[in-house]
Design a protein around this motif. Structure first.
Motif, mmCIF file in Angstrom:
data_model
loop_
_atom_site.group_PDB
_atom_site.id
_atom_site.type_symbol
_atom_site.label_atom_id
_atom_site.label_comp_id
_atom_site.label_asym_id
_atom_site.label_seq_id
_atom_site.Cartn_x
_atom_site.Cartn_y
_atom_site.Cartn_z
ATOM 1 N N LYS A 228 0.960 -1.155 0.126
ATOM 2 C CA LYS A 228 0.044 0.115 0.063
ATOM 3 C C LYS A 228 0.934 1.180 0.131
ATOM 4 C CE LYS A 228 -3.799 2.105 2.679
ATOM 5 N NZ LYS A 228 -4.717 1.893 3.933
ATOM 6 N N VAL A 229 0.523 2.188 -0.906
ATOM 7 C CA VAL A 229 1.281 3.276 -0.983
ATOM 8 C C VAL A 229 0.457 4.676 -0.723
ATOM 9 C CG1 VAL A 229 2.730 4.823 -2.630
ATOM 10 C CG2 VAL A 229 2.902 2.412 -2.814
ATOM 11 N N ARG A 230 0.769 5.325 0.260
ATOM 12 C CA ARG A 230 0.013 6.370 0.825
ATOM 13 C C ARG A 230 0.680 7.559 0.989
ATOM 14 N NH1 ARG A 230 -1.775 2.855 6.164
ATOM 15 N NH2 ARG A 230 0.312 1.793 6.359
ATOM 16 N N ASP A 231 0.034 8.749 1.688
ATOM 17 C CA ASP A 231 0.892 9.963 1.877
ATOM 18 C C ASP A 231 1.291 9.962 3.230
ATOM 19 O OD1 ASP A 231 0.418 11.530 -0.553
ATOM 20 O OD2 ASP A 231 -1.786 11.847 0.034
ATOM 21 N N ARG A 232 0.775 9.249 4.075
ATOM 22 C CA ARG A 232 1.447 8.885 5.481
ATOM 23 C C ARG A 232 1.268 7.397 5.938
ATOM 24 N NH1 ARG A 232 -3.116 12.050 9.171
ATOM 25 N NH2 ARG A 232 -4.734 10.712 8.673
ATOM 26 N N GLU A 236 -4.440 5.944 6.815
ATOM 27 C CA GLU A 236 -4.394 6.655 5.378
ATOM 28 C C GLU A 236 -5.039 5.770 4.446
ATOM 29 O OE1 GLU A 236 -5.278 9.302 3.677
ATOM 30 O OE2 GLU A 236 -3.825 10.361 4.180
ATOM 31 N N PHE A 237 -5.902 6.345 3.191
ATOM 32 C CA PHE A 237 -6.072 5.414 2.406
ATOM 33 C C PHE A 237 -5.176 5.296 1.219
ATOM 34 C CE2 PHE A 237 -10.072 6.943 4.679
ATOM 35 C CZ PHE A 237 -10.340 5.468 4.798
ATOM 36 N N ALA A 238 -5.132 4.494 0.471
ATOM 37 C CA ALA A 238 -4.155 4.217 -0.688
ATOM 38 C C ALA A 238 -4.229 5.171 -1.856
ATOM 39 C CB ALA A 238 -4.196 2.781 -1.210
ATOM 40 N N LEU A 239 -3.051 5.758 -2.232
ATOM 41 C CA LEU A 239 -2.797 6.549 -3.499
ATOM 42 C C LEU A 239 -2.777 5.261 -4.534
ATOM 43 C CD1 LEU A 239 -0.209 9.009 -2.786
ATOM 44 C CD2 LEU A 239 -2.610 9.552 -3.125
ATOM 45 N N THR A 240 -2.272 4.077 -4.212
ATOM 46 C CA THR A 240 -2.335 3.138 -5.148
ATOM 47 C C THR A 240 -1.789 1.777 -4.182
ATOM 48 O OG1 THR A 240 -1.557 2.062 -7.040
ATOM 49 C CG2 THR A 240 0.065 3.164 -5.843
ATOM 50 N N VAL A 258 -3.339 -10.849 -9.646
ATOM 51 C CA VAL A 258 -2.801 -9.573 -9.378
ATOM 52 C C VAL A 258 -4.051 -8.578 -9.541
ATOM 53 C CG1 VAL A 258 -1.233 -7.735 -9.866
ATOM 54 C CG2 VAL A 258 -0.637 -10.065 -10.598
ATOM 55 N N ALA A 259 -4.253 -7.537 -8.677
ATOM 56 C CA ALA A 259 -5.215 -6.590 -8.535
ATOM 57 C C ALA A 259 -4.656 -5.216 -7.939
ATOM 58 C CB ALA A 259 -6.556 -6.883 -7.787
ATOM 59 N N ALA A 260 -5.022 -4.075 -8.111
ATOM 60 C CA ALA A 260 -4.986 -2.828 -7.655
ATOM 61 C C ALA A 260 -6.062 -2.086 -7.116
ATOM 62 C CB ALA A 260 -4.249 -2.068 -8.938
ATOM 63 N N GLY A 261 -5.605 -1.341 -6.089
ATOM 64 C CA GLY A 261 -6.495 -0.337 -5.117
ATOM 65 C C GLY A 261 -5.898 1.053 -5.388
ATOM 66 N N GLY A 262 -6.766 1.952 -4.688
ATOM 67 C CA GLY A 262 -6.458 3.360 -4.805
ATOM 68 C C GLY A 262 -6.478 3.998 -6.308
#
Length: 326
Positions: A228-232, A236-240, A258-262
Motif C-alpha cells: 500500500k502506497v499512501r501519503d502517510r 490513510e487511504f491508498a494512493l495506489t 494481481v489486483a490494484a487499489g486506490g
C-alpha cells in the motif's frame, strides 16, 4: 443527524424481515455512523445484525477459505488459517484504518463501505453518487486521489477498501441471503463500476444480507502479499496498492493473480499483467515488463496523472517481493 428508528435482529429471519421493510443493516457502524452524522446517509431504520451467527472463519471441503461477514477485521487478520493460506488478506487488513477501527469493523461492512471522495461527503458539492443527476464536482475540482481506471463521465471516485483488493485478486465469491433465498456473486461482479448510475454500488437486491466471503482453493505453494502506497504511514487511504499471489512450480509461474487499489472505481483486477506472467520464469525483467501493463486503459485527470507511473512501480515492487527476487 436526521431522526431514525433502531432495532436489533436476533436471527437471520428477523434481519431479512426488517430489511425487506426497508431497514438498513448495521454492524460495526464505523462508516455508516460517520455518513449519518454528515447527513450523507439518511436511513429511516437501522437493523443491528451483530447478534447473527456469521462470525466464523472456516476451511471449506475443497480447501478454500470462508470468512463470515461479521468477523471483525482484526480477528480475520490474526486468524491462523488466514495468515497461513493467504497472507495478502492479513496484510491488507493490517494496513487498513486504525487498530481501534479494525477491532470494530466487520468484513462485510468493509467491502460495503462507501467512497472517501471529499465531494461525496460534502453535501454542498455536486455528486452523482450521492444525488443522481447533480453532476460530479471532482471532474473539474481537485482530483489527486481519484480514480484513473473504470471511470465514467458521471463518477471518478475510488473504492476505499484494502481487503477488497485482496479479494479481487484471489477471485473471491460473496455469499448473500435475501427474501428469495441464498445466492453467490463473484467478487468481480459484486462491486459495480459507476457507469451512468454511480449511486448503485453493489449487486445487492433489496433486503439482501452478506453472509460470507469465500476464497476458492488455489494450487500450492501460493505466495502472496499486499503493498500500500499512501501519503502517510498511519491511518490513510491508498494512493495506489497492489495485491499479488503467485504459484510457481518447476521454476515457472503457473498461476498469477494481481489486483490494484486506490486507482480504480472498484478494486481493479489486472488480467494483462497476469497473462504476461503465466508460464514465465521469475526475473527482474519479467516483473518490469508485466508491470508496464498495469495501467492499460487508464484515463487520468488533471491532478492524478502521477498515478499511472505510481501504479506501475507499485505492481513491479510487489511482484518482485512475492516472486522472491527482491
Amino acid at each position: 443527524m436526521y431522526p431514525f428508528s433502531y432495532t436489533t435482529a436476533d436471527s437471520t429471519r428477523e434481519a431479512l424481515d426488517a430489511g425487506r421493510r426497508g431497514g438498513q443493516y448495521i454492524a460495526g457502524g464505523t462508516t455508516l455512523v460517520d455518513l449519518m452524522r454528515e447527513t450523507v446517509e439518511r436511513p429511516e431504520t437501522l437493523v443491528d445484525i451483530t447478534a447473527l451467527p456469521l462470525r466464523e472463519v472456516t476451511v471449506t471441503e475443497r480447501g478454500g477459505l470462508r470468512i463470515g461477514a461479521l468477523v471483525r477485521m482484526a480477528e480475520a487478520a490474526a486468524h491462523p488459517k488466514v495468515r497461513t493460506l493467504h497472507p495478502v488478506i492479513s496484510q491488507a487488513l493490517e494496513l487498513s484504518a486504525s487498530a481501534q477501527l479494525r477491532n470494530m469493523a466487520t468484513i462485510g461492512g468493509n467491502i460495503m463501505q462507501r467512497t472517501r471522495c471529499t465531494y461525496f461527503r460534502d453535501v454542498t458539492a455536486n455528486c452523482n453518487k450521492r444525488e443522481p443527476g447533480s453532476g460530479c464536482a471532482a471532474l473539474e475540482g481537485f482530483n489527486r486521489t481519484h480514480a484513473i481506471l473504470g471511470t465514467s463521465a458521471d463518477c471518478v471516485a475510488t473504492h476505499p477498501s484494502d481487503v477488497a483488493v485482496a479479494f479481487a485478486a484471489l477471485e473471491a465469491t460473496v455469499h448473500l441471503l435475501g427474501p428469495a433465498g441464498e445466492r453467490s456473486v463473484p467478487f468481480a461482479d459484486f462491486l459495480l463500476r459507476p457507469g451512468s448510475t454511480p449511486n448503485r454500488e453493489q449487486a445487492l437486491r433489496p433486503g439482501e444480507l452478506i453472509t460470507a466471503v469465500e476464497i476458492p482453493a488455489h494450487p500450492r505453494p501460493l505466495k502472496s502479499g499486499y503493498l500500500k502506497v499512501r501519503d502517510r504511514q498511519s491511518y490513510e487511504f491508498a494512493l495506489t496498492s497492489a495485491a499479488v499471489a503467485l504459484h510457481v512450480r518447476g521454476g515457472r509461474i503457473q498461476e498469477a493473480m494481481v489486483a490494484a487499489g486506490g486507482v480504480g472505481t472498484v478494486p481493479w483486477k489486472l488480467p494483462a499483467v497476469e497473462r504476461h506472467l503465466i508460464g514465465e520464469r521469475p526475473s527482474e525483467s519479467l516483473w518490469a515488463a508485466a508491470a508496464e501493463r498495469a495501467a492499460e486503459g487508464a484515463r487520468p485527470l488533471e491532478h492524478n496523472r502521477f498515478k499511472v507511473e505510481l501504479l506501475k512501480r507499485t505492481v513491479e515492487r510487489q511482484l518482485r517481493v512475492v516472486g522472491g527476487t527482491k
